[in-house]
Design a protein around this motif. Structure first.
Motif, PDB file in Angstrom:
ATOM      1  N   SER A 154       0.806  -1.215   0.000  1.00 35.09           N
ATOM      2  CA  SER A 154       0.000   0.000   0.000  1.00 35.09           C
ATOM      3  C   SER A 154       0.843   1.272   0.000  1.00 35.09           C
ATOM      4  O   SER A 154       0.324   2.366  -0.240  1.00 35.09           O
ATOM      5  CB  SER A 154      -0.934   0.000   1.219  1.00 35.09           C
ATOM      6  OG  SER A 154      -0.186  -0.036   2.427  1.00 35.09           O
ATOM      7  N   ARG A 155       2.140   1.142   0.265  1.00 35.53           N
ATOM      8  CA  ARG A 155       2.995   2.324   0.317  1.00 35.53           C
ATOM      9  C   ARG A 155       3.435   2.796  -1.061  1.00 35.53           C
ATOM     10  O   ARG A 155       4.055   3.853  -1.188  1.00 35.53           O
ATOM     11  CB  ARG A 155       4.222   2.028   1.182  1.00 35.53           C
ATOM     12  CG  ARG A 155       3.904   1.909   2.665  1.00 35.53           C
ATOM     13  CD  ARG A 155       5.029   1.271   3.443  1.00 35.53           C
ATOM     14  NE  ARG A 155       5.163  -0.142   3.101  1.00 35.53           N
ATOM     15  CZ  ARG A 155       5.962  -0.976   3.738  1.00 35.53           C
ATOM     16  NH1 ARG A 155       6.699  -0.534   4.733  1.00 35.53           N
ATOM     17  NH2 ARG A 155       6.033  -2.251   3.389  1.00 35.53           N
ATOM     18  N   VAL A 156       3.160   2.019  -2.111  1.00 37.22           N
ATOM     19  CA  VAL A 156       3.549   2.387  -3.465  1.00 37.22           C
ATOM     20  C   VAL A 156       2.391   2.108  -4.422  1.00 37.22           C
ATOM     21  O   VAL A 156       1.438   1.407  -4.090  1.00 37.22           O
ATOM     22  CB  VAL A 156       4.806   1.608  -3.926  1.00 37.22           C
ATOM     23  CG1 VAL A 156       6.026   2.020  -3.132  1.00 37.22           C
ATOM     24  CG2 VAL A 156       4.571   0.105  -3.832  1.00 37.22           C
ATOM     25  N   HIS A 157       2.502   2.663  -5.635  1.00 37.53           N
ATOM     26  CA  HIS A 157       1.539   2.382  -6.699  1.00 37.53           C
ATOM     27  C   HIS A 157       2.076   1.253  -7.577  1.00 37.53           C
ATOM     28  O   HIS A 157       3.293   1.106  -7.745  1.00 37.53           O
ATOM     29  CB  HIS A 157       1.304   3.619  -7.557  1.00 37.53           C
ATOM     30  CG  HIS A 157       0.579   4.710  -6.846  1.00 37.53           C
ATOM     31  ND1 HIS A 157      -0.663   4.532  -6.275  1.00 37.53           N
ATOM     32  CD2 HIS A 157       0.901   6.010  -6.619  1.00 37.53           C
ATOM     33  CE1 HIS A 157      -1.073   5.663  -5.731  1.00 37.53           C
ATOM     34  NE2 HIS A 157      -0.129   6.577  -5.916  1.00 37.53           N
ATOM     35  N   LEU A 158       1.159   0.505  -8.170  1.00 36.09           N
ATOM     36  CA  LEU A 158       1.529  -0.631  -9.010  1.00 36.09           C
ATOM     37  C   LEU A 158       0.705  -0.581 -10.296  1.00 36.09           C
ATOM     38  O   LEU A 158      -0.509  -0.403 -10.246  1.00 36.09           O
ATOM     39  CB  LEU A 158       1.265  -1.939  -8.261  1.00 36.09           C
ATOM     40  CG  LEU A 158       1.618  -3.251  -8.981  1.00 36.09           C
ATOM     41  CD1 LEU A 158       3.135  -3.423  -9.020  1.00 36.09           C
ATOM     42  CD2 LEU A 158       0.987  -4.432  -8.250  1.00 36.09           C
ATOM     43  N   LYS A 159       1.362  -0.722 -11.450  1.00 34.05           N
ATOM     44  CA  LYS A 159       0.660  -0.741 -12.736  1.00 34.05           C
ATOM     45  C   LYS A 159       1.223  -1.868 -13.598  1.00 34.05           C
ATOM     46  O   LYS A 159       2.438  -1.969 -13.769  1.00 34.05           O
ATOM     47  CB  LYS A 159       0.821   0.596 -13.473  1.00 34.05           C
ATOM     48  CG  LYS A 159       0.202   0.609 -14.874  1.00 34.05           C
ATOM     49  CD  LYS A 159       0.396   1.937 -15.555  1.00 34.05           C
ATOM     50  CE  LYS A 159      -0.074   1.906 -16.995  1.00 34.05           C
ATOM     51  NZ  LYS A 159      -1.503   1.527 -17.135  1.00 34.05           N
ATOM     52  N   LYS A 160       0.339  -2.693 -14.141  1.00 28.94           N
ATOM     53  CA  LYS A 160       0.796  -3.740 -15.056  1.00 28.94           C
ATOM     54  C   LYS A 160       1.067  -3.121 -16.425  1.00 28.94           C
ATOM     55  O   LYS A 160       0.214  -2.460 -17.008  1.00 28.94           O
ATOM     56  CB  LYS A 160      -0.249  -4.853 -15.174  1.00 28.94           C
ATOM     57  CG  LYS A 160       0.239  -6.018 -16.031  1.00 28.94           C
ATOM     58  CD  LYS A 160      -0.770  -7.153 -16.078  1.00 28.94           C
ATOM     59  CE  LYS A 160      -0.252  -8.297 -16.961  1.00 28.94           C
ATOM     60  NZ  LYS A 160      -1.209  -9.411 -17.046  1.00 28.94           N
ATOM     61  N   ILE A 161       2.253  -3.364 -16.936  1.00 26.53           N
ATOM     62  CA  ILE A 161       2.674  -2.808 -18.209  1.00 26.53           C
ATOM     63  C   ILE A 161       2.418  -3.783 -19.351  1.00 26.53           C
ATOM     64  O   ILE A 161       1.925  -3.408 -20.423  1.00 26.53           O
ATOM     65  CB  ILE A 161       4.176  -2.442 -18.181  1.00 26.53           C
ATOM     66  CG1 ILE A 161       4.437  -1.371 -17.113  1.00 26.53           C
ATOM     67  CG2 ILE A 161       4.656  -1.970 -19.537  1.00 26.53           C
ATOM     68  CD1 ILE A 161       3.747  -0.051 -17.369  1.00 26.53           C
ATOM     69  N   ALA A 162       2.778  -5.058 -19.151  1.00 30.91           N
ATOM     70  CA  ALA A 162       2.671  -6.032 -20.237  1.00 30.91           C
ATOM     71  C   ALA A 162       2.761  -7.440 -19.667  1.00 30.91           C
ATOM     72  O   ALA A 162       2.981  -7.624 -18.460  1.00 30.91           O
ATOM     73  CB  ALA A 162       3.787  -5.808 -21.262  1.00 30.91           C
ATOM     74  N   SER A 163       2.591  -8.417 -20.534  1.00 32.06           N
ATOM     75  CA  SER A 163       2.821  -9.819 -20.202  1.00 32.06           C
ATOM     76  C   SER A 163       3.960 -10.326 -21.072  1.00 32.06           C
ATOM     77  O   SER A 163       3.983 -10.074 -22.286  1.00 32.06           O
ATOM     78  CB  SER A 163       1.560 -10.655 -20.452  1.00 32.06           C
ATOM     79  OG  SER A 163       0.531 -10.288 -19.559  1.00 32.06           O
ATOM     80  N   LEU A 164       4.924 -11.022 -20.471  1.00 33.14           N
ATOM     81  CA  LEU A 164       6.108 -11.483 -21.176  1.00 33.14           C
ATOM     82  C   LEU A 164       6.021 -12.991 -21.397  1.00 33.14           C
ATOM     83  O   LEU A 164       6.043 -13.762 -20.438  1.00 33.14           O
ATOM     84  CB  LEU A 164       7.368 -11.141 -20.378  1.00 33.14           C
ATOM     85  CG  LEU A 164       7.508  -9.676 -19.941  1.00 33.14           C
ATOM     86  CD1 LEU A 164       8.768  -9.492 -19.104  1.00 33.14           C
ATOM     87  CD2 LEU A 164       7.529  -8.748 -21.146  1.00 33.14           C
ATOM     88  N   PRO A 165       5.922 -13.435 -22.658  1.00 32.53           N
ATOM     89  CA  PRO A 165       5.827 -14.874 -22.926  1.00 32.53           C
ATOM     90  C   PRO A 165       7.163 -15.585 -22.764  1.00 32.53           C
ATOM     91  O   PRO A 165       8.224 -15.022 -23.059  1.00 32.53           O
ATOM     92  CB  PRO A 165       5.351 -14.936 -24.380  1.00 32.53           C
ATOM     93  CG  PRO A 165       5.821 -13.652 -24.982  1.00 32.53           C
ATOM     94  CD  PRO A 165       5.798 -12.628 -23.886  1.00 32.53           C
ATOM     95  N   GLY A 273       6.139   5.771  -6.783  1.00 34.89           N
ATOM     96  CA  GLY A 273       5.941   6.326  -5.456  1.00 34.89           C
ATOM     97  C   GLY A 273       4.506   6.639  -5.086  1.00 34.89           C
ATOM     98  O   GLY A 273       3.625   6.723  -5.948  1.00 34.89           O
ATOM     99  N   PRO A 274       4.266   6.821  -3.795  1.00 35.39           N
ATOM    100  CA  PRO A 274       2.915   7.101  -3.298  1.00 35.39           C
ATOM    101  C   PRO A 274       2.480   8.520  -3.630  1.00 35.39           C
ATOM    102  O   PRO A 274       3.261   9.334  -4.124  1.00 35.39           O
ATOM    103  CB  PRO A 274       3.057   6.889  -1.793  1.00 35.39           C
ATOM    104  CG  PRO A 274       4.476   7.252  -1.518  1.00 35.39           C
ATOM    105  CD  PRO A 274       5.259   6.770  -2.728  1.00 35.39           C
ATOM    106  N   GLY A 275       1.230   8.803  -3.335  1.00 33.10           N
ATOM    107  CA  GLY A 275       0.691  10.148  -3.559  1.00 33.10           C
ATOM    108  C   GLY A 275      -0.422  10.121  -4.590  1.00 33.10           C
ATOM    109  O   GLY A 275      -0.429   9.290  -5.494  1.00 33.10           O
ATOM    110  N   GLN A 276      -1.356  11.048  -4.451  1.00 35.17           N
ATOM    111  CA  GLN A 276      -2.490  11.094  -5.372  1.00 35.17           C
ATOM    112  C   GLN A 276      -2.108  11.679  -6.715  1.00 35.17           C
ATOM    113  O   GLN A 276      -2.686  11.327  -7.746  1.00 35.17           O
ATOM    114  CB  GLN A 276      -3.625  11.906  -4.750  1.00 35.17           C
ATOM    115  CG  GLN A 276      -4.257  11.242  -3.515  1.00 35.17           C
ATOM    116  CD  GLN A 276      -5.427  12.043  -2.984  1.00 35.17           C
ATOM    117  OE1 GLN A 276      -5.570  13.224  -3.281  1.00 35.17           O
ATOM    118  NE2 GLN A 276      -6.265  11.399  -2.201  1.00 35.17           N
TER     119      GLN A 276
END
Length: 303
Positions: A154-165, A273-276
């Motif tokens: 919860s202290r950071v943001h997470l975004k999925k970029i891609a899937s690697l085969p 990093g965190p933050g809105q």
């Protein structure tokens, strides 16, 4: 009491020549502004304002301090404006860290393309040195960390970029010297080329997937490039990133093994990093990487 608040009250009083006028400008009360000026005088240790029933005037020290305080406040406001503008524009320094194996393959190509497309962003791109603690990259001065494991913090943001085969493969020479694979369990009888961080391979999808702890490790490395070279030399069976192995698979230097058994893809996540409010340069990187992987898929291998 906050020195900047006191300085702002004093400078406003000096500019308007009135406590009540300063209070209206600052959306405060005359008594509070008067207390601010008195507290500033107490902290500095000199009288700044001469007060009478009809008017106020600045002392010699007050005139000097007013000039100083006004300059400081103006510099702070100007710097805050510059920082705010940079936050809203895709420019400035941007530091990115990721594992060595993807940094020398997919991500390295994508980051280089991003740097070329955004000349106003000075990119610092480093490989390796990622901690198990997901937020340590911030303490090391990085804006974005790229991972291939799903991280929940919860202290950071997470975004999925891609899937690697990934693909299971071996050279024709190796296949000729050994019996072919008919089932994933047959791996136990074969020489395997293993990444040091992945001693267990998952094959299959969904409920049909299975884990296979590699028992006969013929060659190990923390580099998929090294594992791929060993596979081409006929040393054993390897589980490799498909983008890296693609040309060898097309040329026949490597042959896909168990083609009817799917190999789970690895997610590529960006952690930041965190933050809105996220800096525009970081948003630009995330959007670019997502688009780059979408627009540069690995061609489908002929079967």
């Amino acid at each position: 009491m906050d020195r900047m608040l006191l300085m702002r009250s004093f400078v406003t009083v000096a500019r308007l020549g009135s406590f009540n006028g300063a209070a209206r400008t600052l959306n405060s009360s005359g008594s509070l502004v008067s207390r601010h000026v008195a507290e500033l005088e107490r902290q500095i240790g000199v009288r700044l304002v001469n007060r009478t029933a009809r008017s106020i005037s600045l002392t010699e020290q007050g005139l000097r301090y007013c000039e100083f305080a006004a300059r400081i406040l103006a510099e702070i406001e100007a710097e805050e404006a510059r920082i705010g503008q940079q936050h809203d524009r895709a420019e400035g320094q941007l530091s990115v860290v990721c594992p060595k194996w993807i940094g020398s393959l997919d991500v390295g190509d994508a980051i280089a393309a991003f740097a070329a497309a955004h000349p106003r962003i000075a990119v610092r791109f480093e490989l390796g040195g990622l901690s198990e603690r997901t937020y340590d990259f911030l303490d090391s001065g990085f804006d974005v960390a790229l991972h291939t494991r799903d991280l929940r913090d919860s202290r950071v943001h997470l975004k999925k970029i891609a899937s690697l085969p990934f693909t299971l493969c071996a050279s024709e020479e190796y296949v000729k010297r050994h019996s072919s694979l008919a089932h994933p369990s047959d791996l136990a009888a074969h020489d395997c080329l293993v990444h040091v961080n992945e001693p267990v391979w998952r094959l299959g999808q969904g409920s049909t997937s299975s884990l296979h702890k590699i028992r006969n490790v013929a060659f190990s490395s923390n580099s998929y490039i090294a594992l791929q070279k060993a596979a081409v030399q006929g040393r054993g069976i390897a589980l490799l990133p498909q983008r890296s192995a693609y040309e060898d698979l097309v040329s026949g230097a490597l042959l896909a093994q168990l083609p009817s058994v799917p190999v789970p893809e690895r997610p590529l996540f960006a952690v930041y990093g965190p933050g809105q409010t996220v800096p525009r340069k970081t948003v630009a990187l995330l959007e670019f990487l997502t688009r780059w992987f979408r627009e540069n898929p690995i061609p489908v291998l002929a079967t």
